[in-house]
Design an enzyme around this catalytic site. Structure first.
Site, PDB file in Angstrom:
ATOM      1  N   GLY A   7      58.426  42.263  35.986  1.00  0.00           N
ATOM      2  CA  GLY A   7      59.537  41.631  36.692  1.00  0.00           C
ATOM      3  C   GLY A   7      59.367  40.130  36.658  1.00  0.00           C
ATOM      4  N   GLY A   8      60.339  39.430  37.196  1.00  0.00           N
ATOM      5  CA  GLY A   8      60.314  37.970  37.217  1.00  0.00           C
ATOM      6  C   GLY A   8      59.332  37.415  38.238  1.00  0.00           C
ATOM      7  CG  ASP A  10      57.240  33.273  43.240  1.00  0.00           C
ATOM      8  OD1 ASP A  10      56.073  33.666  43.424  1.00  0.00           O
ATOM      9  OD2 ASP A  10      57.529  32.110  42.898  1.00  0.00           O
ATOM     10  N   GLY A  12      57.960  40.039  44.380  1.00  0.00           N
ATOM     11  CA  GLY A  12      57.313  41.126  45.093  1.00  0.00           C
ATOM     12  C   GLY A  12      56.452  42.056  44.269  1.00  0.00           C
ATOM     13  CB  SER A  14      51.415  40.466  44.110  1.00  0.00           C
ATOM     14  OG  SER A  14      51.320  39.691  42.944  1.00  0.00           O
ATOM     15  CG  HIS A  55      47.895  36.822  45.227  1.00  0.00           C
ATOM     16  ND1 HIS A  55      48.163  37.835  44.358  1.00  0.00           N
ATOM     17  CD2 HIS A  55      48.968  35.992  45.168  1.00  0.00           C
ATOM     18  CE1 HIS A  55      49.348  37.635  43.790  1.00  0.00           C
ATOM     19  NE2 HIS A  55      49.852  36.520  44.266  1.00  0.00           N
ATOM     20  CD  GLU A  68      37.909  34.719  42.357  1.00  0.00           C
ATOM     21  OE1 GLU A  68      37.551  33.640  41.831  1.00  0.00           O
ATOM     22  OE2 GLU A  68      38.173  34.832  43.567  1.00  0.00           O
ATOM     23  CD  GLU A  98      48.823  40.024  40.749  1.00  0.00           C
ATOM     24  OE1 GLU A  98      49.650  39.176  40.399  1.00  0.00           O
ATOM     25  OE2 GLU A  98      49.125  41.112  41.206  1.00  0.00           O
TER      26      GLU A  98
END
EC number: 2.7.1.156
Length: 188
Positions: A7-8, A10, A12, A14, A55, A68, A98
């Site tokens: 999706g694009g 910002d 939702g 995450s 996050h 990370e 992510e």
């Protein structure tokens, strides 16, 4: 189960992915689940730092082991992560990756040289991680519909990104696109 979320910016993705991980691992560690969050974004500027902090704050009570790493994710040994974090090796692993665009940038621009062909490596690295997990949720991004002509580096990045997204969607059990925060199931 492998779930691929796109999706694009910002909208939702995450939050949707994190909620899905909670649904796939009810009861968390007490119920025999190990939730692993593979964060691929390196802090390069104040905006990315702010995003990372957001996050981290959102998942603070979700029992994640956070790794990370913005490149060479195939070198991660999830069995060792279990031992280091005193988790039972019999636990069911739930992995949240992510996200793909940051991993791609990390691979393409690691070191001092531009590495243009990394789709095979990234796909193989992710498949290696998936192979030792009970469930994997992968977050990617949709950046292909702006109709702009780009320079050679950006065009190469977009081609590799498209290849990775196609391959990961193909091996996923479910593909979801978030549009304005609304999940649309593309593949079930």
């Amino acid at each position: 189960m492998i779930v691929f979320i796109t999706g694009g910016n910002d909208n939702g993705k995450s939050e949707y992915a994190e909620d899905l991980v909670l649904k796939l691992s009810p009861g968390g560690g007490a119920a025999g689940y190990t939730r692993i969050y593979l964060a691929t974004m390196g802090a390069r500027d104040p905006e990315s730092l702010k995003r990372i902090e957001k996050h981290i704050f959102r998942r603070k009570d979700m029992e994640y082991i956070t790794i990370e790493k913005s490149y060479d994710v195939g070198s991660i040994n999830l069995e060792e992560v279990d031992k280091i974090n005193n988790n039972n090796s019999d636990n069911k692993r739930i992995l949240l990756i992510e996200d793909i665009p940051n991993l791609l940038a990390g691979e393409m621009f690691k070191g001092s040289e531009f590495n243009p062909h990394v789709a095979d490596k990234i796909t193989d690295d992710i498949k290696k991680l998936i192979s030792v997990c009970d469930h994997t949720v992968i977050v990617t991004n949709e950046v292909f519909s702006d109709g702009i002509t780009y320079d050679e580096y950006t065009t190469t990045y977009l081609k590799e990104f498209g290849t990775i997204n196609q391959r990961l969607a193909a091996i996923s059990d479910k593909v979801v696109e978030l549009v304005c925060g609304i999940p649309l199931v593309i593949k079930k």
